[in-house]
Design a protein around this motif. Structure first.
Motif, PDB file in Angstrom:
ATOM      1  N   UNK A   1       0.846  -1.191   0.000  1.00 13.39           N
ATOM      2  CA  UNK A   1       0.000   0.000   0.000  1.00 13.39           C
ATOM      3  C   UNK A   1       0.888   1.251   0.000  1.00 13.39           C
ATOM      4  N   UNK A   2       0.632   2.133  -0.931  1.00 15.86           N
ATOM      5  CA  UNK A   2       1.431   3.355  -1.035  1.00 15.86           C
ATOM      6  C   UNK A   2       1.114   4.313   0.110  1.00 15.86           C
ATOM      7  N   UNK A   3       2.150   4.835   0.743  1.00 14.06           N
ATOM      8  CA  UNK A   3       1.998   5.856   1.776  1.00 14.06           C
ATOM      9  C   UNK A   3       2.925   7.022   1.450  1.00 14.06           C
ATOM     10  N   UNK A   4       2.426   8.219   1.663  1.00 18.15           N
ATOM     11  CA  UNK A   4       3.177   9.444   1.365  1.00 18.15           C
ATOM     12  C   UNK A   4       3.328  10.240   2.654  1.00 18.15           C
ATOM     13  N   UNK A   5       4.556  10.642   2.932  1.00 15.50           N
ATOM     14  CA  UNK A   5       4.860  11.360   4.165  1.00 15.50           C
ATOM     15  C   UNK A   5       5.571  12.665   3.831  1.00 15.50           C
ATOM     16  N   UNK A  24       8.252  11.874   0.962  1.00 15.40           N
ATOM     17  CA  UNK A  24       8.735  10.508   0.736  1.00 15.40           C
ATOM     18  C   UNK A  24       7.555   9.583   0.477  1.00 15.40           C
ATOM     19  N   UNK A  25       7.793   8.534  -0.303  1.00 11.62           N
ATOM     20  CA  UNK A  25       6.738   7.584  -0.628  1.00 11.62           C
ATOM     21  C   UNK A  25       7.309   6.175  -0.541  1.00 11.62           C
ATOM     22  N   UNK A  26       6.441   5.217  -0.187  1.00 12.28           N
ATOM     23  CA  UNK A  26       6.923   3.880   0.151  1.00 12.28           C
ATOM     24  C   UNK A  26       7.048   2.952  -1.053  1.00 12.28           C
ATOM     25  N   UNK A  67      13.525  11.365  -6.930  1.00 14.23           N
ATOM     26  CA  UNK A  67      14.417  10.211  -6.890  1.00 14.23           C
ATOM     27  C   UNK A  67      13.552   8.997  -6.606  1.00 14.23           C
ATOM     28  N   UNK A  68      13.128   8.311  -7.666  1.00 14.52           N
ATOM     29  CA  UNK A  68      12.216   7.180  -7.508  1.00 14.52           C
ATOM     30  C   UNK A  68      12.831   6.055  -6.700  1.00 14.52           C
ATOM     31  N   UNK A  69      14.102   5.788  -6.936  1.00 14.91           N
ATOM     32  CA  UNK A  69      14.737   4.636  -6.295  1.00 14.91           C
ATOM     33  C   UNK A  69      14.750   4.771  -4.774  1.00 14.91           C
ATOM     34  N   UNK A  72      11.834   9.535  -2.850  1.00 15.37           N
ATOM     35  CA  UNK A  72      11.883  10.890  -2.310  1.00 15.37           C
ATOM     36  C   UNK A  72      11.692  11.955  -3.377  1.00 15.37           C
ATOM     37  N   UNK A  73      11.073  13.042  -2.938  1.00 16.31           N
ATOM     38  CA  UNK A  73      10.979  14.236  -3.760  1.00 16.31           C
ATOM     39  C   UNK A  73      11.205  15.450  -2.863  1.00 16.31           C
ATOM     40  N   UNK A  74      11.791  16.490  -3.421  1.00 10.37           N
ATOM     41  CA  UNK A  74      11.959  17.737  -2.685  1.00 10.37           C
ATOM     42  C   UNK A  74      11.400  18.883  -3.507  1.00 10.37           C
ATOM     43  N   UNK A  75      10.855  19.864  -2.815  1.00  8.90           N
ATOM     44  CA  UNK A  75      10.431  21.115  -3.432  1.00  8.90           C
ATOM     45  C   UNK A  75      11.302  22.211  -2.869  1.00  8.90           C
TER      46      UNK A  75
END
Lengths: 113, 113
Positions: A1-5, A24-26, A67-69, A72-75
C-alpha cells in the motif's frame, strides 16, 4: 500500500530564505508526482508535475526533484516571500490507468516579513 | 474559460441527514474525481467517474455515492451523515485522453452537527 509522508509538518522562515520541503513515498512504482499549493480553506493549485522518467521540474522560483529509487521528492523554494505562505502538498499517482492521487499530509509554510 | 466549479461553498447538516454536492468540470474535461479532506490532513480519494460510470473507488463506505451526467458534471451524495464526515470536499476534473491530469475546484466545506 502506497503511503506518502511530508516532513516537516510546519515551517516558519524569514523572508528571503531559500528552503526545502520534503516528500517521501513507500512504493517506487509511481507514474508521476505532483506538488500542490493550498491556501487556507481553499482548493488545490498545481505547482509542478514530474513524470516518473524525469528527475526535476522548474517553474520560476520553484524547483522539484524526484528520486524514484529512494522514494523521495523535494520542493525547493528560492528567495521566499510572505506570499509563499500556504500549505504545500505532494501527491503520487500509481499508474497510467488510475486517476487516484495519494497525498501526504502537507507542510504548512509561514514566511515572515 | 471557467475552471472547475463546485456548489455550494459551505453547507451545515445534522447527523443522519443526507447531502448532495455538485461539480462542473473544466471545459473539455470528461472525468471527475472526488476527494475528502479532513482538517489538517491531505485529501483522500473517494471515487472517479468517467462516461457516467464509477471507474475507481477509494476506501469509503457505501454511504458515499456519486453520479455523472451526460454533460460530464457530477454529484457526490452522502447518506446518514456522521460527525466524522465534516470535511472539505474537493472535486477534480481531467481529460482521460490527456494523461488524466487533475484540476481542482475550490471545494465545498461540509459541517455536520
Amino acid at each position: 500500500k502506497q503511503e506518502v509522508t511530508q516532513i516537516p509538518a510546519a515551517l516558519s522562515v524569514p523572508e528571503g530564505e531559500n528552503l526545502v520541503l520534503n516528500c517521501s513515498f513507500t512504493d517506487s512504482a509511481i507514474y508521476n508526482l505532483q506538488w500542490f499549493r493550498q491556501d487556507p480553506g481553499k482548493g488545490l493549485t498545481s505547482l509542478l508535475l514530474i513524470q516518473s522518467s524525469q528527475r526535476e521540474q522548474t517553474s520560476g522560483r520553484l524547483n522539484a526533484s524526484l528520486d524514484k529509487s529512494s522514494g523521495r521528492s523535494t520542493l525547493y523554494i528560492a528567495a521566499s516571500q510572505p506570499g509563499d505562505s500556504a500549505t504545500y502538498l505532494c501527491a503520487v499517482r500509481g499508474g497510467s490507468n488510475t486517476g487516484k492521487l495519494i497525498f501526504g499530509q502537507g507542510t504548512t509554510l509561514q514566511v515572515k516579513p | 474559460d471557467a475552471g472547475v466549479t463546485q456548489s455550494p461553498t459551505h453547507l451545515i447538516k445534522t447527523r443522519g441527514q443526507q447531502v448532495t454536492l455538485r461539480c462542473s468540470p473544466k471545459s473539455g474535461h470528461d472525468t471527475v474525481s472526488w476527494y475528502q479532506q479532513a482538517l489538517g490532513q491531505g485529501p483522500q480519494f473517494i471515487f472517479q467517474y468517467y462516461e457516467e460510470e464509477e471507474r475507481q473507488r477509494g476506501n469509503f463506505p457505501d454511504r458515499f455515492s456519486g453520479h455523472q451526467f451526460p454533460n460530464y458534471s457530477s454529484e457526490l451524495n452522502v447518506n446518514a451523515l456522521l460527525l466524522g464526515d465534516s470535511a472539505l470536499y474537493l472535486c477534480a476534473s481531467s481529460w482521460l485522453g490527456a494523461g488524466n491530469i487533475q484540476y481542482f475546484g475550490a471545494g465545498t466545506r461540509l459541517s455536520v452537527l
